[in-house]
Design a protein around this motif. Structure first.
Motif, mmCIF file in Angstrom:
data_model
loop_
_atom_site.group_PDB
_atom_site.id
_atom_site.type_symbol
_atom_site.label_atom_id
_atom_site.label_comp_id
_atom_site.label_asym_id
_atom_site.label_seq_id
_atom_site.Cartn_x
_atom_site.Cartn_y
_atom_site.Cartn_z
ATOM 1 N N GLN A 50 1.100 -4.531 -4.102
ATOM 2 C CA GLN A 50 1.547 -3.950 -5.198
ATOM 3 C C GLN A 50 1.178 -4.646 -6.255
ATOM 4 O OE1 GLN A 50 5.368 -2.352 -5.774
ATOM 5 N NE2 GLN A 50 4.872 -1.043 -7.573
ATOM 6 N N THR A 96 -0.616 0.343 -5.993
ATOM 7 C CA THR A 96 -0.335 0.100 -4.577
ATOM 8 C C THR A 96 -1.475 0.251 -3.616
ATOM 9 O OG1 THR A 96 0.580 2.165 -4.029
ATOM 10 C CG2 THR A 96 2.051 0.567 -4.711
ATOM 11 N N TYR A 100 -2.631 0.502 0.781
ATOM 12 C CA TYR A 100 -1.951 0.389 2.076
ATOM 13 C C TYR A 100 -3.250 -0.294 2.891
ATOM 14 C CZ TYR A 100 2.205 2.252 -0.026
ATOM 15 O OH TYR A 100 3.414 2.325 -0.880
ATOM 16 N N SER A 151 7.589 -0.724 -2.719
ATOM 17 C CA SER A 151 8.235 -0.614 -3.897
ATOM 18 C C SER A 151 8.956 -1.612 -4.365
ATOM 19 C CB SER A 151 9.008 0.471 -3.983
ATOM 20 O OG SER A 151 10.168 0.392 -3.307
#
Length: 124
Positions: free
Chosen positions: A49, A55, A57, A68
């Protein structure tokens, strides 16, 4: 002094959930990320992030894991759902003051600061 301390690891059955937390001296780093590593294998990023909230992944966890930040608690969290045995690994929190490219998951050499890790074991 930089502090990154992971917690929340443990053992869970396949299909279960865990929430990892990284207590940090601050969370406004340019980039923070979660990595995982199994014995004899490379440490690989699974989620990152940026300071702007963007963000990214790894495909292996996309849709199951959520990264988060909690600014009030100064933590970087990783919600892990639908866990699989192949998610078994040591999980590490990392932070860097300079790197900001969210075009893809970043490599481990980029990061300046690391936590000690927390073990996650998923049984079938």
């Amino acid at each position: 002094q930089v502090r990154l301390q992971e917690s929340g690891g443990g053992s869970v059955e396949a299909g279960g959930s865990l929430r990892l937390s990284c207590a940090a001296s601050r969370v406004n780093w340019k980039t923070m990320a979660w990595f995982r590593q199994t014995p004899g294998k490379e440490r690989l990023a699974i989620a990152a992030q940026g300071r702007d909230g963007k963000t990214v992944y790894d495909k292996s966890v996309e849709g199951r894991f959520t990264i988060s930040k909690d600014y009030t608690k100064s933590t970087l969290d990783l919600q892990m759902n639908s866990l699989k045995p192949e998610d078994t690994a040591m999980y590490y929190c990392a932070a860097d003051p300079n790197y900001s490219d969210m075009g893809g998951v970043p490599g481990a050499p980029i990061f300046s600061y690391w936590g000690q890790g927390t073990q996650v074991t998923v049984s079938s």
